[in-house]
Motif scaffolding. Structure first.
Motif, PDB file in Angstrom:
ATOM      1  N   ALA A  61       0.833  -1.209   0.000  1.00  0.00           N
ATOM      2  CA  ALA A  61       0.000   0.000   0.000  1.00  0.00           C
ATOM      3  C   ALA A  61       0.866   1.257   0.000  1.00  0.00           C
ATOM      4  CB  ALA A  61      -0.938  -0.005   1.205  1.00  0.00           C
ATOM      5  N   ILE A  62       1.961   1.226   0.734  1.00  0.00           N
ATOM      6  CA  ILE A  62       2.867   2.380   0.758  1.00  0.00           C
ATOM      7  C   ILE A  62       3.507   2.580  -0.619  1.00  0.00           C
ATOM      8  CG2 ILE A  62       5.047   3.234   1.717  1.00  0.00           C
ATOM      9  CD1 ILE A  62       4.254   1.870   4.362  1.00  0.00           C
ATOM     10  N   LYS A  63       3.915   1.495  -1.235  1.00  0.00           N
ATOM     11  CA  LYS A  63       4.572   1.607  -2.538  1.00  0.00           C
ATOM     12  C   LYS A  63       3.630   2.144  -3.608  1.00  0.00           C
ATOM     13  CE  LYS A  63       7.748  -0.827  -5.582  1.00  0.00           C
ATOM     14  NZ  LYS A  63       8.672  -1.967  -5.689  1.00  0.00           N
ATOM     15  N   SER A  64       2.369   1.726  -3.542  1.00  0.00           N
ATOM     16  CA  SER A  64       1.408   2.162  -4.561  1.00  0.00           C
ATOM     17  C   SER A  64       0.871   3.569  -4.315  1.00  0.00           C
ATOM     18  CB  SER A  64       0.235   1.174  -4.630  1.00  0.00           C
ATOM     19  OG  SER A  64      -0.471   1.147  -3.406  1.00  0.00           O
ATOM     20  N   ALA A  65       1.079   4.114  -3.108  1.00  0.00           N
ATOM     21  CA  ALA A  65       0.574   5.459  -2.803  1.00  0.00           C
ATOM     22  C   ALA A  65       1.377   6.502  -3.565  1.00  0.00           C
ATOM     23  CB  ALA A  65       0.651   5.731  -1.306  1.00  0.00           C
ATOM     24  N   PRO A  66       0.729   7.496  -4.168  1.00  0.00           N
ATOM     25  CA  PRO A  66       1.461   8.541  -4.885  1.00  0.00           C
ATOM     26  C   PRO A  66       2.165   9.486  -3.917  1.00  0.00           C
ATOM     27  CG  PRO A  66      -0.874   9.073  -4.823  1.00  0.00           C
ATOM     28  CD  PRO A  66      -0.737   7.705  -4.207  1.00  0.00           C
ATOM     29  N   ARG A  69       4.161  15.460  -2.674  1.00  0.00           N
ATOM     30  CA  ARG A  69       5.001  16.414  -3.399  1.00  0.00           C
ATOM     31  C   ARG A  69       6.409  15.839  -3.437  1.00  0.00           C
ATOM     32  NH1 ARG A  69       2.260  20.131  -0.057  1.00  0.00           N
ATOM     33  NH2 ARG A  69       4.082  20.459   1.272  1.00  0.00           N
ATOM     34  N   SER A  70       7.234  16.370  -4.305  1.00  0.00           N
ATOM     35  CA  SER A  70       8.623  15.926  -4.331  1.00  0.00           C
ATOM     36  C   SER A  70       9.343  16.344  -3.058  1.00  0.00           C
ATOM     37  CB  SER A  70       9.341  16.498  -5.560  1.00  0.00           C
ATOM     38  OG  SER A  70       8.809  15.962  -6.746  1.00  0.00           O
ATOM     39  N   VAL A  71       9.068  17.568  -2.602  1.00  0.00           N
ATOM     40  CA  VAL A  71       9.665  18.069  -1.364  1.00  0.00           C
ATOM     41  C   VAL A  71       8.542  18.578  -0.475  1.00  0.00           C
ATOM     42  CG1 VAL A  71      11.247  19.725  -0.326  1.00  0.00           C
ATOM     43  CG2 VAL A  71      11.781  18.725  -2.568  1.00  0.00           C
ATOM     44  N   ILE A  72       8.526  18.108   0.769  1.00  0.00           N
ATOM     45  CA  ILE A  72       7.541  18.586   1.749  1.00  0.00           C
ATOM     46  C   ILE A  72       8.292  19.353   2.833  1.00  0.00           C
ATOM     47  CG2 ILE A  72       5.792  17.957   3.448  1.00  0.00           C
ATOM     48  CD1 ILE A  72       5.228  15.443   1.878  1.00  0.00           C
ATOM     49  N   ALA A  87       7.192  11.505  -0.021  1.00  0.00           N
ATOM     50  CA  ALA A  87       7.913  12.506  -0.794  1.00  0.00           C
ATOM     51  C   ALA A  87       9.336  12.023  -1.023  1.00  0.00           C
ATOM     52  CB  ALA A  87       7.925  13.849  -0.068  1.00  0.00           C
ATOM     53  N   ASP A  88      10.008  12.637  -1.999  1.00  0.00           N
ATOM     54  CA  ASP A  88      11.434  12.366  -2.170  1.00  0.00           C
ATOM     55  C   ASP A  88      12.231  12.954  -1.008  1.00  0.00           C
ATOM     56  OD1 ASP A  88      11.188  11.004  -4.618  1.00  0.00           O
ATOM     57  OD2 ASP A  88      11.156  12.890  -5.732  1.00  0.00           O
ATOM     58  N   ILE A 110       4.950   7.774   7.198  1.00  0.00           N
ATOM     59  CA  ILE A 110       5.723   8.925   6.732  1.00  0.00           C
ATOM     60  C   ILE A 110       6.904   8.338   5.969  1.00  0.00           C
ATOM     61  CG2 ILE A 110       7.019  10.971   7.437  1.00  0.00           C
ATOM     62  CD1 ILE A 110       5.357  10.845  10.083  1.00  0.00           C
ATOM     63  N   VAL A 111       6.942   8.547   4.678  1.00  0.00           N
ATOM     64  CA  VAL A 111       7.885   7.832   3.817  1.00  0.00           C
ATOM     65  C   VAL A 111       8.644   8.834   2.951  1.00  0.00           C
ATOM     66  CG1 VAL A 111       8.132   5.924   2.194  1.00  0.00           C
ATOM     67  CG2 VAL A 111       6.156   5.979   3.732  1.00  0.00           C
ATOM     68  N   THR A 112       9.966   8.756   2.971  1.00  0.00           N
ATOM     69  CA  THR A 112      10.777   9.686   2.181  1.00  0.00           C
ATOM     70  C   THR A 112      12.138   9.080   1.899  1.00  0.00           C
ATOM     71  OG1 THR A 112      11.667  11.934   2.126  1.00  0.00           O
ATOM     72  CG2 THR A 112      11.610  10.851   4.272  1.00  0.00           C
ATOM     73  N   LYS A 113      12.719   9.473   0.761  1.00  0.00           N
ATOM     74  CA  LYS A 113      14.096   9.054   0.482  1.00  0.00           C
ATOM     75  C   LYS A 113      15.063   9.763   1.434  1.00  0.00           C
ATOM     76  CE  LYS A 113      13.738   6.342  -3.230  1.00  0.00           C
ATOM     77  NZ  LYS A 113      14.159   6.787  -4.566  1.00  0.00           N
ATOM     78  N   THR A 114      14.813  11.058   1.638  1.00  0.00           N
ATOM     79  CA  THR A 114      15.710  11.860   2.480  1.00  0.00           C
ATOM     80  C   THR A 114      14.900  12.605   3.527  1.00  0.00           C
ATOM     81  OG1 THR A 114      17.245  12.189   0.641  1.00  0.00           O
ATOM     82  CG2 THR A 114      17.427  13.699   2.511  1.00  0.00           C
ATOM     83  N   LEU A 115      15.279  12.432   4.777  1.00  0.00           N
ATOM     84  CA  LEU A 115      14.687  13.187   5.878  1.00  0.00           C
ATOM     85  C   LEU A 115      15.753  14.173   6.337  1.00  0.00           C
ATOM     86  CD1 LEU A 115      12.077  13.322   7.551  1.00  0.00           C
ATOM     87  CD2 LEU A 115      13.090  11.680   9.143  1.00  0.00           C
TER      88      LEU A 115
END
Length: 363
Positions: A61-66, A69-72, A87-88, A110-115
Motif C-alpha cells: 500500500a505504501i509503494k502504490s501510494a502517490p 510532493r517531491s519536497v515537503i 515525498a522524495d 511517513i515515507v521519504t528518500k531523504t529526511l
C-alpha cells in the motif's frame, strides 16, 4: 594572594556546575517521563522484501501510494490527514512540528528518500494532534418516568401515590485508538547534506494515548405520584355515623440512574522506524512519549426525583370533624443506583527500529 584567587575560582566553578546540574529540563525533555524501550533489529544484510514489522500488504500500500510532493517542507506546524505522507524529501525547520490528525486509519506512514533537518541539535517533532485530549464523554441517562397520581380513596382513606421510576443509565465514555505509525527514510541528513551521526539528532515523537471519555451521569429519577384526598365523614342527624378518612401518602421518588462507565484510555502509538543502517542508528536515539492514556472517570449516579405530595385530609362535614393530610412520599435510599466504574488506563506503545538493505519495497 594566589591561594585566595584559586579558592575563589574553585568556588565559582562548583557553583556554576551546581546551577547547570539543577537547571530545569526543557519542555521537550520534561515530557519524556519514561522513555520508550527501543527494540532494534539489523536486517541490512538480509535479502528481504520488507521486515516482518511491516506486513507485506502495508508495504504494498505504501509503494502504490502517490507522492504528495517531491519536497515537503515542515515549517512551524504542518498538519496531515493522509494515511501515507510520501515525498522524495521531507525537510524539518528548527522546532517544526509534523502533526498527524486522522485517527481513523489502523496505520499511517511517513515515507521519504531523504529526511533532512535544518538544525539537528534543535528539537523537531512528529506528533499526534494534541488538541484532542480525551475521547467523547458519555451522555446523561434519561429521566425516570413519573409515578402515576392516584386520586380517589379506598375505605375513606386517600389512595397512596405510585412511586417514580429510576432514571436511565448514563452511557459509557468513548475510547480512541491511535494508528501504528511507520517512519521510513533512506537517509537522515543535516542542512549541509551530510548524514547525521547517532546521538546528535533531537527528534521527538509525541504519540501518547488519548484519555478515555468520562461516563455519562445517571438520569434523574422520576417524581413520585400525588396521593388521593381523604373522604369526608358520613354525618347523621345527631352524630357522625362514619369518620373522615386521612389523605394518602405520596409516592416515593425514583432513584437516580446509574452512571456510565468511563472509556478505556487509548494505548500509546506503536512506532516502527525503518532506514538504512546509519539512519536506523540515528533513529534509535529518538525521544518518544507513547505512554498510554488515562481511563475515563465513571459517571456519577443521577439525582433522585421529587417525592409525591400527600393527599389532603377530609374537611368538616356536619357532626364529622376534619382529618389530617397524608404525608409526602419518601426520598429513595440509596438515592441512586450508583456511579459507573473508571475505565482502564491504556498500555504503553512499542517502538521498533529496523535497519534494512534498501527501501525498494516502498518506492
Amino acid at each position: 594572594m594566589f591561594f585566595k584567587w584559586r579558592f575563589a575560582m574553585r568556588t565559582w566553578f562548583l557553583a556554576t556546575s551546581m546551577l547547570v546540574a539543577c537547571s530545569p529540563p526543557t519542555f521537550a525533555e520534561s515530557i519524556f517521563v519514561d522513555r520508550a524501550a527501543v527494540m532494534t533489529r539489523d536486517a541490512s544484510d538480509l535479502e528481504v522484501v520488507a521486515p516482518p514489522e511491516v506486513p507485506k500488504e502495508i508495504a504494498d500500500a505504501i509503494k502504490s501510494a502517490p507522492k504528495i510532493r517531491s519536497v515537503i517542507p515542515i515549517t512551524k506546524s504542518e498538519t496531515f490527514t493522509q494515511q501515507v505522507i510520501k515525498a522524495d524529501e521531507i525537510v524539518f525547520d528548527k522546532d517544526a512540528h509534523l502533526v498527524l490528525a486522522n485517527f481513523s486509519y489502523p496505520w499511517v506512514a511517513i515515507v521519504t528518500k531523504t529526511l533532512k533537518f535544518r538544525d539537528a541539535s534543535a528539537y523537531s517533532f512528529i506528533e499526534r494532534e494534541m488538541s484532542i485530549r480525551a475521547a467523547s464523554d458519555g451522555n446523561a441517562g434519561t429521566v425516570g418516568q413519573k409515578g402515576a397520581d392516584n386520586f380517589g380513596e379506598t375505605n375513606r382513606r386517600g389512595n397512596d401515590g405510585h412511586p417514580g421510576q429510576p432514571g436511565g443509565r448514563g452511557s459509557d465514555g468513548s475510547a480512541i485508538t491511535l494508528p501504528t505509525i511507520y517512519v521510513i527514510a533512506e537517509k537522515l541528513l543535516d542542512d549541509k547534506g551530510k548524514e547525521i551521526p547517532p546521538g546528535i539528532l533531537n527528534l521527538a515523537v509525541l504519540v501518547r494515548g488519548i484519555d478515555g471519555g468520562a461516563g455519562g451521569q445517571g438520569g434523574r429519577g422520576g417524581d413520585g405520584g400525588h396521593a388521593g384526598n381523604g373522604k369526608e365523614g358520613a354525618s347523621g342527624a345527631f352524630d357522625c355515623h362514619e369518620g373522615p378518612g386521612p389523605g394518602g401518602t405520596g409516592g416515593t421518588a425514583g432513584q437516580g440512574g446509574r452512571g456510565g462507565n468511563g472509556g478505556a484510555g487509548g494505548a500509546g502509538a506503536t512506532l516502527v522506524f525503518v532506514s538504512l543502517k546509519r539512519g536506523a542508528d540515528a533513529f534509535s536515539y529518538s525521544r518518544v512519549n507513547n505512554q498510554g492514556g488515562l481511563g475515563g472517570a465513571g459517571g456519577r449516579g443521577g439525582a433522585p426525583g421529587t417525592p409525591g405530595g400527600g393527599g389532603s385530609g377530609a374537611g368538616r362535614n356536619g357532626w364529622c370533624g376534619p382529618s389530617g393530610p397524608g404525608s409526602p412520599g419518601d426520598y429513595p435510599n440509596p438515592a441512586n443506583l450508583g456511579g459507573g466504574t473508571n475505565g482502564p488506563d491504556g498500555a504503553k506503545g512499542e517502538m521498533f527500529v529496523i535497519a534494512v538493505k534498501n527501501l525498494d519495497p516502498y518506492f
